[in-house]
Design a protein around this motif. Sequence first.
Motif, short mmCIF file in Angstrom:
data_model
loop_
_atom_site.label_atom_id
_atom_site.label_comp_id
_atom_site.label_asym_id
_atom_site.label_seq_id
_atom_site.Cartn_x
_atom_site.Cartn_y
_atom_site.Cartn_z
N PRO A 12 -50.44 32.39 44.98
CA PRO A 12 -50.96 33.38 45.92
C PRO A 12 -49.89 34.44 46.24
N PRO A 15 -48.42 37.46 51.87
CA PRO A 15 -49.11 38.55 52.59
C PRO A 15 -48.21 39.42 53.48
N PHE A 16 -46.92 39.18 53.51
CA PHE A 16 -46.03 39.93 54.40
C PHE A 16 -44.94 40.64 53.63
N ARG A 17 -44.36 41.64 54.28
CA ARG A 17 -43.11 42.24 53.79
C ARG A 17 -42.13 42.20 54.96
N SER A 38 -47.84 42.88 57.88
CA SER A 38 -48.92 42.68 56.93
C SER A 38 -50.04 43.66 57.26
N ASN A 39 -50.69 44.16 56.25
CA ASN A 39 -51.83 45.06 56.49
C ASN A 39 -52.95 44.35 57.22
N THR A 40 -53.15 43.08 56.96
CA THR A 40 -54.26 42.36 57.58
C THR A 40 -53.87 41.55 58.81
N LEU A 41 -52.61 41.11 58.89
CA LEU A 41 -52.20 40.25 60.00
C LEU A 41 -51.29 40.93 61.01
N ALA A 53 -48.87 32.47 58.90
CA ALA A 53 -50.10 32.52 58.09
C ALA A 53 -50.53 31.13 57.64
N TYR A 56 -46.65 29.34 55.22
CA TYR A 56 -45.32 29.80 54.83
C TYR A 56 -44.30 29.49 55.91
N ASP A 70 -43.38 28.37 50.49
CA ASP A 70 -44.82 28.16 50.49
C ASP A 70 -45.03 26.65 50.62
#
Length: 83
Positions: A12, A15-17, A38-41, A53, A56, A70
Amino acid sequence: MDSPTPVVPAAPVFPFRLTGMASDAATGTTVRTAVLSSNTLGLVLAAVGDVVAGSYRIEQIDDDGVDVVDTRDGRVIRLPLAR
Protein backbone atom coordinates in the motif's frame (compact mmCIF):
# COMPACT_ATOMS: atom_id res chain seq x y z
CA MET A 1 2.50 -27.27 -18.67
CA ASP A 2 3.88 -24.19 -16.95
CA SER A 3 2.49 -23.25 -13.60
CA PRO A 4 1.14 -19.70 -13.37
CA THR A 5 3.39 -17.06 -11.85
CA PRO A 6 1.99 -16.00 -8.48
CA VAL A 7 0.74 -12.43 -8.35
CA VAL A 8 2.14 -10.49 -5.41
CA PRO A 9 0.00 -7.52 -4.42
CA ALA A 10 1.78 -4.17 -4.37
CA ALA A 11 2.51 -2.68 -0.97
CA PRO A 12 0.00 0.00 0.00
CA VAL A 13 1.08 3.56 -0.67
CA PHE A 14 1.94 5.44 2.52
CA PRO A 15 -0.77 8.13 2.82
CA PHE A 16 1.39 10.84 4.42
CA ARG A 17 4.35 13.05 3.60
CA LEU A 18 6.70 14.56 6.15
CA THR A 19 6.11 18.31 6.18
CA GLY A 20 8.06 19.25 9.30
CA MET A 21 9.45 18.29 12.67
CA ALA A 22 9.46 19.88 16.08
CA SER A 23 11.47 19.20 19.21
CA ASP A 24 11.09 20.11 22.84
CA ALA A 25 13.87 19.83 25.42
CA ALA A 26 12.08 21.56 28.31
CA THR A 27 12.25 18.42 30.49
CA GLY A 28 15.97 17.93 29.84
CA THR A 29 15.28 15.16 27.34
CA THR A 30 14.66 16.01 23.70
CA VAL A 31 11.24 14.84 22.51
CA ARG A 32 10.75 14.97 18.74
CA THR A 33 7.42 15.21 16.94
CA ALA A 34 6.85 14.54 13.24
CA VAL A 35 4.39 16.72 11.34
CA LEU A 36 2.74 14.52 8.71
CA SER A 37 0.22 15.69 6.13
CA SER A 38 -2.21 13.85 3.90
CA ASN A 39 -4.71 15.00 1.30
CA THR A 40 -7.40 12.82 2.86
CA LEU A 41 -6.43 12.75 6.55
CA GLY A 42 -5.10 16.29 7.06
CA LEU A 43 -2.28 17.11 9.50
CA VAL A 44 -1.11 14.61 12.10
CA LEU A 45 1.43 15.21 14.86
CA ALA A 46 3.15 11.96 15.86
CA ALA A 47 5.88 10.94 18.29
CA VAL A 48 7.94 7.74 18.44
CA GLY A 49 5.63 4.82 19.24
CA ASP A 50 2.48 6.49 17.92
CA VAL A 51 0.36 4.62 15.35
CA VAL A 52 -1.11 6.73 12.54
CA ALA A 53 -3.84 5.78 10.08
CA GLY A 54 -4.34 2.56 12.03
CA SER A 55 -1.39 0.75 10.45
CA TYR A 56 1.79 2.80 10.62
CA ARG A 57 3.99 3.05 13.74
CA ILE A 58 6.49 5.88 14.12
CA GLU A 59 9.75 4.03 14.80
CA GLN A 60 12.36 6.78 14.82
CA ILE A 61 12.59 10.54 14.37
CA ASP A 62 16.02 12.05 13.73
CA ASP A 63 17.43 15.26 12.26
CA ASP A 64 17.14 13.94 8.70
CA GLY A 65 13.71 12.30 8.70
CA VAL A 66 11.33 9.73 10.11
CA ASP A 67 11.24 5.92 9.98
CA VAL A 68 7.74 4.46 9.89
CA VAL A 69 6.90 0.73 10.17
CA ASP A 70 3.89 -0.70 8.38
CA THR A 71 2.48 -2.92 11.15
CA ARG A 72 0.77 -5.19 8.61
CA ASP A 73 3.95 -6.45 6.95
CA GLY A 74 6.90 -4.96 8.87
CA ARG A 75 8.01 -2.81 5.93
CA VAL A 76 10.07 0.22 6.97
CA ILE A 77 9.28 3.48 5.19
CA ARG A 78 11.86 6.29 5.39
CA LEU A 79 10.45 9.81 5.08
CA PRO A 80 13.31 12.26 4.50
CA LEU A 81 12.97 15.86 5.61
CA ALA A 82 13.24 18.15 2.60
CA ARG A 83 15.71 20.95 3.17
